[in-house]
Structure formats: C-alpha cells, structure tokens
Design a protein around this motif. Sequence first.
Motif, PDB file in Angstrom:
ATOM      1  N   LYS C   7     -19.330   4.814  -2.935  1.00 18.55           N
ATOM      2  CA  LYS C   7     -18.766   4.594  -1.607  1.00 18.55           C
ATOM      3  C   LYS C   7     -17.237   4.574  -1.730  1.00 18.55           C
ATOM      4  CE  LYS C   7     -22.396   2.107   0.916  1.00 18.55           C
ATOM      5  NZ  LYS C   7     -23.611   2.536   0.243  1.00 18.55           N
ATOM      6  N   ILE C   8     -16.597   5.408  -0.923  1.00 25.51           N
ATOM      7  CA  ILE C   8     -15.129   5.444  -0.889  1.00 25.51           C
ATOM      8  C   ILE C   8     -14.679   5.392   0.565  1.00 25.51           C
ATOM      9  CG2 ILE C   8     -14.785   6.710  -3.065  1.00 25.51           C
ATOM     10  CD1 ILE C   8     -14.625   9.318  -1.452  1.00 25.51           C
ATOM     11  N   THR C   9     -13.434   5.028   0.783  1.00 26.45           N
ATOM     12  CA  THR C   9     -12.913   5.097   2.155  1.00 26.45           C
ATOM     13  C   THR C   9     -12.732   6.567   2.538  1.00 26.45           C
ATOM     14  OG1 THR C   9     -10.714   4.780   1.219  1.00 26.45           O
ATOM     15  CG2 THR C   9     -11.762   2.856   2.190  1.00 26.45           C
ATOM     16  N   HIS C  50     -11.985   1.049   9.136  1.00 29.94           N
ATOM     17  CA  HIS C  50     -12.313  -0.113   9.982  1.00 29.94           C
ATOM     18  C   HIS C  50     -13.550  -0.852   9.471  1.00 29.94           C
ATOM     19  CE1 HIS C  50      -9.448   0.722  13.089  1.00 29.94           C
ATOM     20  NE2 HIS C  50      -9.959   1.895  13.397  1.00 29.94           N
ATOM     21  N   ASN C  51     -14.362  -0.155   8.680  1.00 26.83           N
ATOM     22  CA  ASN C  51     -15.653  -0.706   8.252  1.00 26.83           C
ATOM     23  C   ASN C  51     -15.637  -1.205   6.810  1.00 26.83           C
ATOM     24  OD1 ASN C  51     -16.304   0.332  10.740  1.00 26.83           O
ATOM     25  ND2 ASN C  51     -18.236   1.236  10.106  1.00 26.83           N
ATOM     26  N   TRP C  52     -14.486  -1.129   6.166  1.00 27.29           N
ATOM     27  CA  TRP C  52     -14.371  -1.546   4.769  1.00 27.29           C
ATOM     28  C   TRP C  52     -13.428  -2.744   4.702  1.00 27.29           C
ATOM     29  CZ3 TRP C  52     -16.037   1.881   0.542  1.00 27.29           C
ATOM     30  CH2 TRP C  52     -15.869   1.306  -0.718  1.00 27.29           C
ATOM     31  N   GLY C  53     -13.913  -3.812   4.112  1.00 26.33           N
ATOM     32  CA  GLY C  53     -13.087  -5.005   3.982  1.00 26.33           C
ATOM     33  C   GLY C  53     -12.894  -5.395   2.543  1.00 26.33           C
ATOM     34  N   ILE C  54     -11.725  -5.877   2.229  1.00 23.53           N
ATOM     35  CA  ILE C  54     -11.468  -6.493   0.922  1.00 23.53           C
ATOM     36  C   ILE C  54     -10.461  -7.613   1.146  1.00 23.53           C
ATOM     37  CG2 ILE C  54      -9.770  -4.712   0.293  1.00 23.53           C
ATOM     38  CD1 ILE C  54     -10.765  -5.198  -2.680  1.00 23.53           C
ATOM     39  N   GLY C  55     -10.660  -8.724   0.439  1.00 25.78           N
ATOM     40  CA  GLY C  55      -9.777  -9.872   0.649  1.00 25.78           C
ATOM     41  C   GLY C  55      -9.881 -10.435   2.056  1.00 25.78           C
ATOM     42  N   GLY C  56     -11.006 -10.194   2.718  1.00 23.08           N
ATOM     43  CA  GLY C  56     -11.223 -10.748   4.056  1.00 23.08           C
ATOM     44  C   GLY C  56     -10.623  -9.930   5.191  1.00 23.08           C
ATOM     45  N   THR C  58      -9.829  -5.830   6.908  1.00 21.52           N
ATOM     46  CA  THR C  58     -10.211  -4.415   6.851  1.00 21.52           C
ATOM     47  C   THR C  58      -9.113  -3.633   6.135  1.00 21.52           C
ATOM     48  OG1 THR C  58      -9.145  -3.826   8.927  1.00 21.52           O
ATOM     49  CG2 THR C  58     -11.419  -4.590   9.049  1.00 21.52           C
ATOM     50  N   VAL C  59      -9.512  -2.506   5.568  1.00 14.19           N
ATOM     51  CA  VAL C  59      -8.541  -1.629   4.909  1.00 14.19           C
ATOM     52  C   VAL C  59      -7.535  -1.101   5.931  1.00 14.19           C
ATOM     53  CG1 VAL C  59      -8.295   0.544   3.631  1.00 14.19           C
ATOM     54  CG2 VAL C  59     -10.140  -1.034   3.063  1.00 14.19           C
ATOM     55  N   ARG C  61      -6.248  -2.661   8.408  1.00 10.89           N
ATOM     56  CA  ARG C  61      -5.203  -3.678   8.579  1.00 10.89           C
ATOM     57  C   ARG C  61      -4.310  -3.782   7.338  1.00 10.89           C
ATOM     58  NH1 ARG C  61      -7.361  -8.831  11.789  1.00 10.89           N
ATOM     59  NH2 ARG C  61      -8.110  -7.092  13.039  1.00 10.89           N
ATOM     60  N   ARG C  63      -3.503  -1.557   5.328  1.00 10.80           N
ATOM     61  CA  ARG C  63      -2.597  -0.416   5.248  1.00 10.80           C
ATOM     62  C   ARG C  63      -1.574  -0.420   6.386  1.00 10.80           C
ATOM     63  NH1 ARG C  63      -6.807   4.510   3.843  1.00 10.80           N
ATOM     64  NH2 ARG C  63      -7.280   3.843   1.715  1.00 10.80           N
TER      65      ARG C  63
END
Lengths: 67, 67, 67, 67, 67, 67
Positions: C7-9, C50-56, C58-59, C61, C63
């Motif tokens: 899975k990648i962005t 919008h559908n990938w989150g890390i550290g709480g 979304t990617v 946000r 970026r």
Amino acid sequence: MPYVNIKITKDGASAEKKAELISGVTDLLRDVLGKNPQTTVVVIEEIDTHNWGIGGETVTRRRGQGS
Amino acid sequence: MPYVNIKITKDGASAEKKAELISGVTDLLRDVLGKNPQTTVVVIEEIDTHNWGIGGETVTRRRGQGS
Amino acid sequence: MPYVNIKITKDGASAEKKAELISGVTDLLRDVLGKNPQTTVVVIEEIDTHNWGIGGETVTRRRGQGS
Amino acid sequence: MPYVNIKITKDGASAEKKAELISGVTDLLRDVLGKNPQTTVVVIEEIDTHNWGIGGETVTRRRGQGS
Amino acid sequence: MPYVNIKITKDGASAEKKAELISGVTDLLRDVLGKNPQTTVVVIEEIDTHNWGIGGETVTRRRGQGS
Amino acid sequence: MPYVNIKITKDGASAEKKAELISGVTDLLRDVLGKNPQTTVVVIEEIDTHNWGIGGETVTRRRGQGS
C-alpha cells in the motif's frame, strides 16, 4: 489470478474442512467469473476469539466464555 | 510511508532471513519510488500449509504431505 | 507462493515504476527465501492521501495541502 | 458495517485491553461516521517482533533484543 | 462471523456476478464450516492490471497490452 | 507501531470526518495499549456497495437500491 483471504474464528476447523473450503472457493471463482483455478490463491487465517469483535464485544464474551 | 504485508508459508524462515527481507523491501521502495525508509512498515505473516491453497488444493496436499 | 500487498499513497507512480517494484519484490523473495517466482503474487494499492494517516494526522494535512 | 483490522506487535496485551480496544473502535465509528455498531467487525492480529519491520529493521533489533 | 476479502483484476465484473459471488461464498462457509450467514462479511476489491503482478510481471504485460 | 486498516462502504465520508477517525483511532491505541502515535499508521478504504456483502447479499441490494 484471484487472491482470497478468509478470516474465521479459531474453532478447530479440520484440515479436511479447510481443504474443502479452498477447493470450493476456487471452483466458485471459476464458475462465476471465469477465473483460472491454477493461479487462484486462498489463504485462511484463524483468529483467537479474544481478538475478534462484533457489536463492540469480543466473540469470547458474546459466547459467554469471558465472564 | 508505504505499508507492505508479505504472506508466506510457514517453513521455518530464520530471523536473519526475515530481517534481510524487511531490509530489502524497504530499500526497493526507496530506490524505485523514492519512499522514505523511516516510515516504511513491513509485516511478514507465516501461514500454515493447511491454510494456504493454490490451484484449488492446499499446499500440504501439493507437497504430498497430506495423504 | 508468496502473496505481497503493497500500500502506497496515490502519487502518480507510473506503470513502469510499478512493474519495476513487482519485479524487484519477486526477485527478492526468490533470492532471500528461495520462493518460486512463478507463483509469487504482488498487489499494489494506491491510497488517497486523505485516507492515509500517520502520527494521528492525514498525509494530506502533513504535506500542508489540507489547510 | 465497517471492518477494522488492527495489527500490533505481540507484547502480551491482555484480553481486557483487547476488549477495550474493540469497544472503543466500534464506538468511534458510530460517533464519527454514524456506522451501526451491531455490524462493525474488528479483528486484532498480534505479530512477532521478528516479523515486523520499520525503518528497514525488525522491531526485535530496534529494541536491542536482536544482537 | 467470517470475513472474506476477494481481490480480482478489474475486468468489468457486473454487479450481478459480484452478487452471485458474495452469495456463493457465504453459502459455502455455512455448508462447510457451519458459519452463520447473517454475520458473514465479503468484500470484493477490483485491482488495475498495472498493479497486479504474478511471475514477476504485471498482468498488463502478461496479457500483451503493455508492449 | 500499530497498523490499522478500516474498510467502510463508500458513502461520501468527508475529508474532515476521515481525519477525525484517524486521529481518534491513533489516540485510542495510545490510551489503551500505550502505542506510540508517531508510528501508528491508519489506512481507510472506501468500498463500493456493489462490492460489499453481508448476510449473503450486497449492501446495494439490502438498501433497496439494487432492484
């Protein structure tokens, strides 16, 4: 070339039953969608009832083994 | 930030081999797609041969251990 | 007979890059674990930021595209 | 009707903690997206630290248990 | 309470065929393992042929559409 | 370092709601299991109702949009 992942609760399904499930899913993909059985992969994962939740509760608790 | 899930049959892969696989996949994602290794996650799952099917048969049976 | 899910962005990876990734992962599984390339399956999924989150967060946000 | 799969490293999470996690995720999906708790399924998978990689290394090694 | 994830290449499977597959898999789990159809969840994912690899090549290329 | 995959039916969840879900799940894993939010990954997948089945029927049909 389908890939099928089946997750079930760990309830002692026998090797024969699992082989029957694999064979049945593979046939179904051939019959319904014309998929090639030779490259159809099926992976069964058996999950502890403490690790499976539905309706906000673990299956362990729903079955009354958790209290 | 990729997430990679690798499912293999449970055949006694050593911790060293699994570490090598994790390192190799992470490098590959950096080299090919420019993905950041620091946030690349790799999860290996080892599946019993009774639970893995290909060509409508379990791997156990294909290897002739099932009869 | 491995199955690999990557899975990648969704960042516009080209068909050529994805083919290179598939080929590289398949070679790696052969080289490190001796897995048969003919039955190695690799599935790439490209996920909206919008559908990938890390550290709480979304990617999107992270970026700085989300504000 | 959501399906949630949570993968964590195998660190001895208790049945109580896992039940709390299942209940919490189910509530969250109801509160944020209006999803019906009765058909929300949550599956937790606990992964050996030898099989989990981040930053190109296994968790075993990152924790200094691997040397 | 099984959860089944079916990944196939995106080849224009009709809604009727997909409904037939869902119904068939659900029946199979009831017949083979005695699983309750009411809580059996099936999710079908259709994957672009550029994103699916087998034998180290994308399906696009294997079908001769990639050259 | 948890990895969470959330599959929901594609019903137009907004970017804000998805961000709220990602943040909520990440907090929950920290609060319940002490997991580090910085390395918690959450991936949301939105599935067409034709591709989601429960009780042997697609969600499309259950909602009466399929007839």
